[in-house]
Design a protein around this motif. Sequence first.
Motif, PDB file in Angstrom:
ATOM      1  N   THR A  11       7.222  -8.111 -41.089  1.00 13.73           N
ATOM      2  CA  THR A  11       7.139  -7.447 -39.791  1.00 13.73           C
ATOM      3  C   THR A  11       5.759  -6.825 -39.700  1.00 13.73           C
ATOM      4  OG1 THR A  11       9.511  -6.967 -39.813  1.00 13.73           O
ATOM      5  CG2 THR A  11       8.133  -5.677 -38.314  1.00 13.73           C
ATOM      6  N   LEU A  12       4.899  -7.426 -38.920  1.00 19.29           N
ATOM      7  CA  LEU A  12       3.513  -7.005 -38.867  1.00 19.29           C
ATOM      8  C   LEU A  12       3.361  -5.751 -37.998  1.00 19.29           C
ATOM      9  CD1 LEU A  12       1.796 -10.484 -38.407  1.00 19.29           C
ATOM     10  CD2 LEU A  12       2.141  -9.190 -40.529  1.00 19.29           C
ATOM     11  N   ASP A  21      -3.815   5.832 -36.781  1.00 18.21           N
ATOM     12  CA  ASP A  21      -3.869   6.254 -38.179  1.00 18.21           C
ATOM     13  C   ASP A  21      -2.780   5.588 -39.026  1.00 18.21           C
ATOM     14  OD1 ASP A  21      -6.013   8.341 -37.932  1.00 18.21           O
ATOM     15  OD2 ASP A  21      -4.571   9.172 -36.523  1.00 18.21           O
ATOM     16  N   ARG A  22      -1.582   5.524 -38.468  1.00 15.00           N
ATOM     17  CA  ARG A  22      -0.502   4.858 -39.200  1.00 15.00           C
ATOM     18  C   ARG A  22      -0.784   3.363 -39.357  1.00 15.00           C
ATOM     19  NH1 ARG A  22       4.738   6.439 -39.995  1.00 15.00           N
ATOM     20  NH2 ARG A  22       4.402   8.200 -38.595  1.00 15.00           N
ATOM     21  N   ARG A  26      -1.072   0.989 -42.894  1.00 19.99           N
ATOM     22  CA  ARG A  26      -0.227  -0.197 -43.102  1.00 19.99           C
ATOM     23  C   ARG A  26      -1.069  -1.480 -43.224  1.00 19.99           C
ATOM     24  NH1 ARG A  26       4.701  -0.135 -38.944  1.00 19.99           N
ATOM     25  NH2 ARG A  26       5.362  -1.794 -40.375  1.00 19.99           N
ATOM     26  N   MET A  27      -2.159  -1.550 -42.479  1.00 24.32           N
ATOM     27  CA  MET A  27      -3.002  -2.736 -42.561  1.00 24.32           C
ATOM     28  C   MET A  27      -3.717  -2.823 -43.906  1.00 24.32           C
ATOM     29  SD  MET A  27      -2.569  -4.635 -39.988  1.00 24.32           S
ATOM     30  CE  MET A  27      -3.902  -5.776 -40.316  1.00 24.32           C
ATOM     31  N   PHE A  31      -3.492  -5.969 -46.286  1.00 22.98           N
ATOM     32  CA  PHE A  31      -4.670  -6.671 -46.802  1.00 22.98           C
ATOM     33  C   PHE A  31      -4.655  -6.747 -48.330  1.00 22.98           C
ATOM     34  CE2 PHE A  31      -7.163  -5.240 -42.834  1.00 22.98           C
ATOM     35  CZ  PHE A  31      -6.765  -6.377 -42.147  1.00 22.98           C
ATOM     36  N   GLY A  32      -4.231  -5.680 -48.953  1.00 26.46           N
ATOM     37  CA  GLY A  32      -4.148  -5.698 -50.418  1.00 26.46           C
ATOM     38  C   GLY A  32      -3.098  -6.676 -50.900  1.00 26.46           C
ATOM     39  N   PHE A  33      -1.981  -6.722 -50.177  1.00 26.83           N
ATOM     40  CA  PHE A  33      -0.922  -7.667 -50.551  1.00 26.83           C
ATOM     41  C   PHE A  33      -1.395  -9.116 -50.422  1.00 26.83           C
ATOM     42  CE2 PHE A  33       2.653 -10.288 -48.994  1.00 26.83           C
ATOM     43  CZ  PHE A  33       3.434 -10.292 -50.141  1.00 26.83           C
TER      44      PHE A  33
END
Length: 336
Positions: A11-12, A21-22, A26-27, A31-33
Amino acid sequence: MGGNGNLTSLTLPILTENNRDRWVVRMKTLFGFQDVLDVVENGFSVPGDNASEARKATHKEMKKKDTKALFLLQQCVDDPHFEKITNAETSKAAWDSLLKSHAGGEKMKKAKLQTLCRQFELLQIKDSGKISEYFTKVLTLTNLMKGYGEIVTDLMIVEKILISLSSIFDFVVALIEESKELSDMKIEELQSSLEAHEMRLNDINPGKGAEQALKSSLHKDNDKKKGKKLMDKKESYKGRWNQNQDKGDSDKAESLERREGLGKNYGKKKQFDKRNIECFNCYKKGHYSYEFPAGKSKQKKHKEKEAHVAQEDSDSDSLILMATTIERIGSFSLEL
């Protein structure tokens, strides 16, 4: 999920005007994932024509990651924000554009941070609020502050929560401060301790919240105080009424005595000392001129003269009235 990740099952997060800010947090996790955070934040360089095969292979791999990151960004924004990154050729260019459009200048960031710090200082738990809900509000606010560059430690959060709780947690707060070092205490540990106390209060007062039980006792105390104040006011009014009544009775008695005194002296002339009075007729002291014998006779003659003149005027008016009446009667007879 595989190494590249299965985006169809995710769920993007979608960037809007109110969740910047939230969305950033989450992004970064996304990106790390997907193993593209480095290329989004730092970008990549393009090799020259004389670059080695290994350098070209590395560039090809970085270009692939950059394309994946740009695709994620395009999927995670609404239509107005998509228009801002339409012409971006790299994920870093698109990412920087989105951050700048929301962050604004340094003055804007400073103003927002001041507003958040003010809200953090004034934050208090509500009368009927739950511990879990209050912790969520505090953590949400501190995360926003961190997003604007403010340094917020766990100790600051723990101290803020302890001083902003309601009075029913006073003895628990005192026990925590005496038994533990706040600098070593975790936020989760504090939350669990307070929630356990909140649960015990709810068990003691089934069907009522802890704050409702406290309000009930406060209302009873207030009712007692109001009743006592009402009785004190009644006694005060009664005392003032008696004082006014006594004062009124004394005023009435004094007024009655004054009237009686006036009644006794009514009709009595005050005696006047004539020893220093000089008569205008004989120039002797001890009497007025009208009391002198000659003065009395003159005064009597003057009064008789005035009475005679008045009588003559009255007789003259009567004769004139009679003549006028006879004339009118004669005129009336001729007409007939």
